[in-house]
Design an enzyme around this catalytic site. Structure first.
Site, short mmCIF file in Angstrom:
data_model
loop_
_atom_site.label_atom_id
_atom_site.label_comp_id
_atom_site.label_asym_id
_atom_site.label_seq_id
_atom_site.Cartn_x
_atom_site.Cartn_y
_atom_site.Cartn_z
N GLU A 56 0.82 -1.22 0.00
CA GLU A 56 0.00 0.00 0.00
C GLU A 56 0.86 1.27 0.00
O GLU A 56 1.93 1.29 0.61
CB GLU A 56 -0.89 0.01 1.26
CG GLU A 56 -1.88 -1.13 1.27
CD GLU A 56 -2.43 -1.44 2.66
OE1 GLU A 56 -3.59 -1.86 2.72
OE2 GLU A 56 -1.72 -1.27 3.66
N ASP A 228 -7.60 -4.93 8.58
CA ASP A 228 -7.22 -3.65 7.96
C ASP A 228 -7.10 -3.75 6.45
O ASP A 228 -6.35 -3.00 5.84
CB ASP A 228 -5.90 -3.15 8.58
CG ASP A 228 -4.75 -4.11 8.39
OD1 ASP A 228 -4.98 -5.23 7.87
OD2 ASP A 228 -3.61 -3.76 8.74
N1 LIG Z 1 -4.46 -0.82 12.06
C1 LIG Z 1 -3.22 -0.49 11.88
O1 LIG Z 1 -2.87 0.68 11.84
C2 LIG Z 1 -2.20 -1.58 11.79
C3 LIG Z 1 -0.83 -1.26 11.87
C4 LIG Z 1 0.09 -2.30 11.87
C5 LIG Z 1 -0.35 -3.61 11.73
N2 LIG Z 1 -1.68 -3.86 11.59
C6 LIG Z 1 -2.18 -5.24 11.45
O2 LIG Z 1 -2.00 -5.89 12.70
C7 LIG Z 1 -1.86 -7.28 12.48
C8 LIG Z 1 -0.73 -7.83 13.31
O3 LIG Z 1 0.49 -7.30 12.85
P1 LIG Z 1 1.88 -7.88 13.41
O4 LIG Z 1 2.94 -7.06 12.79
O5 LIG Z 1 1.81 -7.99 14.90
O6 LIG Z 1 1.81 -9.34 12.77
P2 LIG Z 1 2.53 -10.68 13.28
O7 LIG Z 1 2.42 -11.64 12.15
O8 LIG Z 1 3.86 -10.38 13.85
O9 LIG Z 1 1.60 -11.17 14.50
C9 LIG Z 1 0.30 -11.63 14.30
C10 LIG Z 1 0.01 -12.69 15.35
O10 LIG Z 1 -1.37 -13.08 15.24
C11 LIG Z 1 -1.45 -14.44 15.60
N3 LIG Z 1 -2.73 -14.98 15.16
C12 LIG Z 1 -3.17 -15.24 13.89
N4 LIG Z 1 -4.41 -15.74 13.93
C13 LIG Z 1 -4.79 -15.80 15.23
C14 LIG Z 1 -5.97 -16.21 15.91
N5 LIG Z 1 -7.01 -16.70 15.24
N6 LIG Z 1 -6.00 -16.12 17.26
C15 LIG Z 1 -4.95 -15.65 17.97
N7 LIG Z 1 -3.79 -15.25 17.38
C16 LIG Z 1 -3.71 -15.31 16.02
C17 LIG Z 1 -0.23 -15.04 14.91
O11 LIG Z 1 0.12 -16.30 15.47
C18 LIG Z 1 0.83 -13.97 15.17
O12 LIG Z 1 1.59 -14.22 16.33
C19 LIG Z 1 -1.68 -7.46 10.98
O13 LIG Z 1 -2.88 -7.96 10.46
C20 LIG Z 1 -1.40 -6.07 10.46
O14 LIG Z 1 -1.86 -5.90 9.15
C21 LIG Z 1 -2.61 -2.88 11.62
#
Ligand SMILES: NC(=O)c1ccc[n+]([C@@H]2O[C@H](COP(=O)([O-])OP(=O)(O)OC[C@H]3O[C@@H](n4cnc5c(N)ncnc54)[C@H](O)[C@@H]3O)[C@@H](O)[C@H]2O)c1
Length: 351
Positions: A56, A228
């Site tokens: 993005e 997101d």
């Molecule tokens: N809204 C925002 O501004 C924003 C900003 C940054 C990241 N994000 C989003 O946040 C999310 C997490 O990012 P990250 O960098 O921590 O990713 P990451 O991959 O480091 O961590 C995600 C975690 O979620 C766990 N997970 C997946 N499915 C699950 C479930 N059903 N139950 C419990 N745990 C589960 C995974 O095992 C993993 O440890 C991503 O989807 C990312 O796109 C959003």
């Protein structure tokens, strides 16, 4: 010259000021920019989707400065030992178009996302909230935990992830903050029960239902960070229907947020109205509130401003030659003549 800030520079800056102070100061920058919402040129981000994820571009400007962020979201990247989310970005001068700052934004995004979540929660969570559940204990989770500890006085964290090692890592990293108790839960349900605030920050390119209606208690605030992107949600639609839903920039959240599951006229509140005092956040103690976070370009603009100010204050970073400076601005071609040709290393060895 353009100031270049890499990951080590940002990590040193945050370590120098302390991560909790960095989150708080970042929140101040974000709040200041939300309070002058009308000055920003706003658009939903441009997303290039593929089977495995999304890349993005997030631009905005306030008439003086322009910024963009390049950010990805690839939930399966972990299988190749790559981050799910990484980013970098630019701050530029609107009047000349010249870039002022080129910066890493991966660490910075984790700080800005957590700072935004806590800033929003300050007007939505009940003032007596002390217990938070965090579902999804990956890269963003420490920052979320510390933002709520610092800015909302959260004292107890209940954590759950389908990957137990991720939860153990989160607990280990938070051990340095003894006034924050961290409890490993056996399920999302167990983590959420009795929590005042629930943060969902999971990564899965699916219509997931991390939270279902029977898990929600009156007065809860839900900070939904992981849903997101189109086709990527975390909350059951009924939770949203029964809550006061706060969004960043409505046209973008309709496409990317958990509310993508709802009809296009489902009522939501844009956060800037709360910051500007037009509308209340939480209306009563029993209300369920949801921050349907997707991440908006204005927050990255604020992040870049903060990183630039910190870097200048601590005299850190590298001035790089990103834009040519020909003696005659109509003679860009002369720059080719000024450079010695690169001698292939094989020839160099022979000579
Ligand atoms: N809204 C925002 O501004 C924003 C900003 C940054 C990241 N994000 C989003 O946040 C999310 C997490 O990012 P990250 O960098 O921590 O990713 P990451 O991959 O480091 O961590 C995600 C975690 O979620 C766990 N997970 C997946 N499915 C699950 C479930 N059903 N139950 C419990 N745990 C589960 C995974 O095992 C993993 O440890 C991503 O989807 C990312 O796109 C959003």
């Amino acid at each position: 010259m353009t100031l270049f800030i890499d990951v080590d520079h940002v990590a040193r800056l945050f370590a120098t000021v302390g991560i909790r102070r960095a989150i708080r100061e970042m929140a101040d920058y974000i709040e200041a920019d939300y309070s002058r919402w009308a000055q920003f040129d706003k658009s939903p981000r441009t997303a290039n989707h593929s089977a495995k994820g999304v890349i993005e571009l997030m631009p905005t400007d306030d008439g003086q400065r322009y910024s963009f962020k390049y950010v990805n979201g690839h939930p399966d990247n972990g299988q190749s030992n790559l981050l799910t989310v990484m980013a970098f970005g630019v701050l530029a001068d609107v009047h000349s178009g010249y870039p002022t700052l080129l910066s890493e934004l991966t660490l910075t995004t984790a700080v800005r996302t957590a700072a935004t979540s806590a800033l929003v929660a300050k007007s939505l969570a009940r003032p007596d909230a002390r217990i938070m559940a965090i579902i999804g204990n990956g890269a963003q989770s420490e920052f979320q935990a510390l933002a709520f500890h610092e800015m909302l006085s959260i004292k107890e964290l209940r954590i759950f992830d389908i990957d137990r090692d991720a939860s153990l890592k989160l607990k280990r990293n938070l051990a340095a903050f003894p006034d924050l108790e961290v409890i490993l839960a056996g399920s999302a349900q167990e983590a959420v029960k009795g929590a005042d605030i629930v943060t969902t920050v999971t990564a899965d390119k699916a219509y997931a239902t991390i939270l279902t209606p029977e898990m929600i208690e009156p007065g809860m605030h839900i900070n939904a960070v992981g849903g997101d992107c189109p086709g990527k949600t975390e909350l059951h639609a009924e939770i949203l229907r029964n809550a006061r839903v706060i969004v960043e920039f409505e046209p973008q959240t309709r496409i990317e947020g958990d509310i993508q599951q709802l009809e296009a006229d489902f009522p939501v509140v844009e956060f800037f109205r709360i910051v500007q005092g037009e509308i209340k956040g939480r209306e009563n103690d029993a209300q369920v509130t949801v921050f349907d976070s997707v991440g908006f370009a204005l927050e990255d603009f604020s992040s870049l401003r903060y990183v630039l100010d910190l870097a200048q204050e601590h005299a850190i970073g590298e001035h790089i030659h990103l834009v040519p400076r020909p003696a005659n601005i109509k003679d860009l071609y002369q720059i080719l003549d000024q450079q010695p040709a690169i001698v292939p290393s094989r020839l160099r060895t022979v000579s």
